[in-house]
Each structure stands twice: as structure tokens, then as C-alpha cells.
Design a protein around this motif. Structure first.
Motif, short mmCIF file in Angstrom:
data_model
loop_
_atom_site.label_atom_id
_atom_site.label_comp_id
_atom_site.label_asym_id
_atom_site.label_seq_id
_atom_site.Cartn_x
_atom_site.Cartn_y
_atom_site.Cartn_z
N GLY A 13 0.82 -1.19 0.00
CA GLY A 13 0.00 0.00 0.00
C GLY A 13 0.86 1.25 0.00
N ARG A 14 0.24 2.38 -0.06
CA ARG A 14 0.99 3.64 -0.07
C ARG A 14 1.69 3.89 1.25
NH1 ARG A 14 -2.39 7.67 -0.15
NH2 ARG A 14 -0.61 9.10 -0.14
N ASP A 15 1.28 3.19 2.30
CA ASP A 15 1.95 3.31 3.59
C ASP A 15 3.11 2.33 3.73
OD1 ASP A 15 0.50 0.99 3.69
OD2 ASP A 15 -0.70 1.54 5.43
N GLY A 16 3.41 1.60 2.64
CA GLY A 16 4.53 0.66 2.66
C GLY A 16 4.20 -0.69 3.26
N ARG A 17 2.95 -0.92 3.63
CA ARG A 17 2.56 -2.19 4.25
C ARG A 17 1.92 -3.11 3.24
NH1 ARG A 17 -1.23 -2.75 7.74
NH2 ARG A 17 -2.37 -0.81 7.34
N ALA A 18 2.29 -4.40 3.30
CA ALA A 18 1.62 -5.43 2.52
C ALA A 18 0.46 -5.96 3.37
CB ALA A 18 2.59 -6.55 2.17
N ASP A 19 -0.75 -5.52 3.05
CA ASP A 19 -1.92 -5.81 3.88
C ASP A 19 -2.95 -6.54 3.03
OD1 ASP A 19 -4.22 -5.78 5.45
OD2 ASP A 19 -3.70 -3.86 6.38
N ILE A 20 -2.96 -7.87 3.11
CA ILE A 20 -3.89 -8.68 2.32
C ILE A 20 -5.33 -8.41 2.72
CG2 ILE A 20 -4.53 -11.03 1.65
CD1 ILE A 20 -1.81 -10.03 0.61
N GLU A 21 -5.58 -8.25 4.01
CA GLU A 21 -6.95 -7.99 4.48
C GLU A 21 -7.49 -6.69 3.90
OE1 GLU A 21 -7.11 -8.17 8.70
OE2 GLU A 21 -6.69 -10.33 8.79
N ARG A 22 -6.62 -5.71 3.76
CA ARG A 22 -7.07 -4.43 3.19
C ARG A 22 -7.43 -4.58 1.72
NH1 ARG A 22 -2.97 0.27 4.40
NH2 ARG A 22 -1.62 -1.03 3.08
N LEU A 23 -6.60 -5.29 0.97
CA LEU A 23 -6.93 -5.53 -0.44
C LEU A 23 -8.20 -6.36 -0.56
CD1 LEU A 23 -3.36 -6.29 -1.85
CD2 LEU A 23 -4.78 -4.31 -2.38
N ALA A 24 -8.37 -7.35 0.33
CA ALA A 24 -9.58 -8.17 0.32
C ALA A 24 -10.81 -7.32 0.58
CB ALA A 24 -9.46 -9.29 1.35
N VAL A 26 -11.19 -4.12 -0.21
CA VAL A 26 -11.48 -3.37 -1.42
C VAL A 26 -12.27 -4.22 -2.41
CG1 VAL A 26 -10.45 -2.28 -3.46
CG2 VAL A 26 -9.48 -1.84 -1.20
N ILE A 27 -11.81 -5.45 -2.61
CA ILE A 27 -12.47 -6.35 -3.57
C ILE A 27 -13.86 -6.74 -3.09
CG2 ILE A 27 -12.34 -8.64 -4.62
CD1 ILE A 27 -9.25 -8.28 -4.59
N SER A 28 -13.99 -7.09 -1.83
CA SER A 28 -15.28 -7.52 -1.30
C SER A 28 -16.30 -6.39 -1.34
CB SER A 28 -15.12 -8.03 0.14
OG SER A 28 -14.31 -9.19 0.18
N GLN A 29 -15.89 -5.19 -0.98
CA GLN A 29 -16.81 -4.06 -0.98
C GLN A 29 -17.26 -3.67 -2.38
OE1 GLN A 29 -15.09 -0.84 1.33
NE2 GLN A 29 -14.77 -2.17 3.11
N ASP A 56 -3.65 -16.41 -0.33
CA ASP A 56 -4.30 -15.85 0.86
C ASP A 56 -5.41 -14.87 0.47
OD1 ASP A 56 -2.52 -17.28 2.40
OD2 ASP A 56 -1.14 -15.59 2.66
N LEU A 57 -5.14 -14.05 -0.54
CA LEU A 57 -6.15 -13.09 -1.00
C LEU A 57 -7.36 -13.81 -1.59
CD1 LEU A 57 -7.06 -10.18 -1.57
CD2 LEU A 57 -5.76 -10.29 -3.72
N ALA A 58 -7.10 -14.80 -2.44
CA ALA A 58 -8.20 -15.56 -3.06
C ALA A 58 -9.07 -16.22 -2.00
CB ALA A 58 -7.64 -16.60 -4.02
N GLN A 59 -8.44 -16.79 -0.98
CA GLN A 59 -9.20 -17.42 0.09
C GLN A 59 -9.99 -16.39 0.89
OE1 GLN A 59 -6.16 -19.60 2.22
NE2 GLN A 59 -6.31 -21.38 0.85
N ALA A 60 -9.41 -15.23 1.11
CA ALA A 60 -10.07 -14.19 1.89
C ALA A 60 -11.34 -13.68 1.21
CB ALA A 60 -9.12 -13.03 2.15
N VAL A 61 -11.36 -13.65 -0.13
CA VAL A 61 -12.53 -13.15 -0.85
C VAL A 61 -13.39 -14.29 -1.40
CG1 VAL A 61 -11.46 -10.96 -1.42
CG2 VAL A 61 -11.22 -12.88 -3.00
N GLY A 62 -12.97 -15.54 -1.18
CA GLY A 62 -13.75 -16.69 -1.63
C GLY A 62 -13.79 -16.85 -3.13
#
Length: 257
Positions: A13-24, A26-29, A56-62
């Protein structure tokens, strides 16, 4: 069907963090049924261990997933891995192929990932292409899109081509980049230009001024488009350096055409 195209900036992300939950999130919403992802690193080797954030991302969004490498490897401060494009789908991915695109010496290797999506109730699979074109030269992007369209020339059923084209669309069409002109002449419609809401800028996420992320559909099925919009909110402005582009397409009417 809702379709999202999103450059995820090597998971950071722009904050330098790799955050899968955050990307998930975005996709879910977004409510997307099908997602095009660019700048995906898969797998990631970190401190001698392999990690699989795409899984991990694919599993998080099903969703089901597929990945196509550009054959390039990139490195961060404490990680490295192959970079390419990926697809997430709520529908089964029947099969997929990854094709390397033409390039000039000294330019980065790029690729296109083509997947056949098995949508329930339809005999023929829907085809989804995801690409990320050269970031520096319009001549190289034109060469690459010609190579991509050679791979797509036999598609006789509904299909879309999505991704980061690195080609900016001027707000006033006094001059249209050669890549976009070639796509038009080949019979493709720029989805956002057809049904988009707002200006469509996707980069940079903090203060978007450039429209470089696109989805294209053959003219035959362009009247099945419902709307397209860039998702611009606090979450999307920090999750990546690009904003995601969402569209809705009436796939059912394409098959009864």
C-alpha cells in the motif's frame, strides 16, 4: 457481472505495508465477480521462506485464482519473487494460458494472462484477458497490444481485456495514443469512455490525474455495458498506488444476442 481491474503495487500500500486484508476489503466491498490484478508477486520469498499472498487473498474473498508470470523477478528490502498478472473469479476457471508479449531489447518483459471462465448456465466459456503494458514507450505498448490481439483473434464468444495499459487518455481527444487507436480499429470499445461515471483517473491513487487502467470489450457486446466507475475512497487511496476500476456488464444478454 461486476468486473474489477486493479494494479496492486506488488502487494504494498501507499503506507509501505503489505496488507492482504485491506486488499480483500477493497475487492469484497466492490461486489466484483471477476478481478484483474496487475503487479502481482507470486510466490514471495521472504527471509528464506516462501509466502503465497495471492492464495491468501483468493481465500479471503472466496474466489478461484490463476497467475501468469512476466518472467521478471523483482526485489524489495527483504523479499523477492516473480511478478505478473492474476485473475480472481467467483466462477470456475476452466483453463488459462499465459503469453509473453513482444519487447525491445532493454525493455521489461510483459505478458497477457487469458482465462476461460465457466459461468453456470452457459455452454461456452467467457474469456478474460489481463495484461500490463510497457511503462515507458508508446511504440512498445503498440507492439505489445498487437501481439495480444493476435492471441485473441479467434475469440468468437464474449470476452474482455483488462489491466494497466500505461497509456493516458487525454480529456480532449485532439490526440489519441496509438495503442488506443489500434484497439478501436480492431473493434474494441473503451468501457469507461462508453459508460463511465466521472473522469476515470486511476493514478496516482493519492491524487489521481491519469487514466491508465482500462477494460475493453468488442463492439458487438458494448451495448450490454451498464456502468463503470473508479472506486475512490479512503481505503482505495491507501491500499495501492492505483485506484481500482469497476464495471458492470450484462453477460446474460451477450449470450442471447
Amino acid at each position: 457481472m461486476r468486473i474489477l481491474t486493479y494494479n496492486i503495487h506488488h502487494w504494498d500500500g501507499r503506507d509501505g505495508r503489505a496488507d492482504i486484508e485491506r486488499l480483500a476489503a477493497v475487492i469484497s466491498q466492490s461486489g466484483a465477480d471477476l478481478v484483474s490484478l496487475n503487479e502481482v508477486v507470486h510466490p514471495v520469498r521472504r527471509r528464506g521462506h516462501l509466502e503465497f499472498p495471492l492464495v491468501d487473498l483468493a481465500q479471503a474473498v472466496g474466489m478461484n485464482w490463476s497467475f501468469g508470470s512476466s518472467t521478471r523477478h523483482i526485489e524489495g528490502t527483504d523479499w523477492r519473487g516473480p511478478v505478473g498478472n492474476a485473475i480472481l473469479s467467483r466462477h470456475p476457471i476452466r483453463d488459462f494460458n499465459n503469453h509473453l508479449l513482444p519487447r525491445l531489447p532493454g525493455t521489461q518483459q510483459r505478458s497477457v494472462l487469458l482465462a476461460h471462465i465457466a459461468v453456470k448456465g452457459y455452454q461456452h466459456a467467457f474469456t478474460f484477458g489481463v495484461t500490463h503494458l510497457d511503462h515507458a514507450l508508446e511504440a512498445v505498448r503498440l507492439w505489445q497490444i498487437r501481439g495480444l490481439l493476435r492471441e485473441a483473434r479467434d475469440f468468437s464468444y464474449p470476452h474482455l481485456i483488462a489491466g494497466d495499459f500505461n497509456t493516458h487518455t487525454p480529456r480532449r481527444e485532439r490526440w489519441v495514443p496509438a495503442t488506443l487507436t489500434h484497439l478501436r480499429e480492431a473493434g474494441y470499445v473503451d468501457v469507461f469512455a462508453q459508460v463511465g461515471r466521472g473522469i476515470g483517473a486511476t493514478f496516482p491513487a493519492r491524487r489521481p490525474i491519469f487514466r491508465i487502467d482500462y477494460v475493453f470489450v468488442p463492439t458487438l457486446w458494448a451495448n450490454r455495458l451498464v456502468y463503470a466507475e473508479v472506486l475512490d475512497n479512503y481505503l482505495t487511496r491507501v491500499a495501492s498506488d492505483h485506484l481500482p476500476l469497476l464495471l458492470e456488464w450484462d453477460l446474460h444478454s451477450c449470450y442471447v444476442h
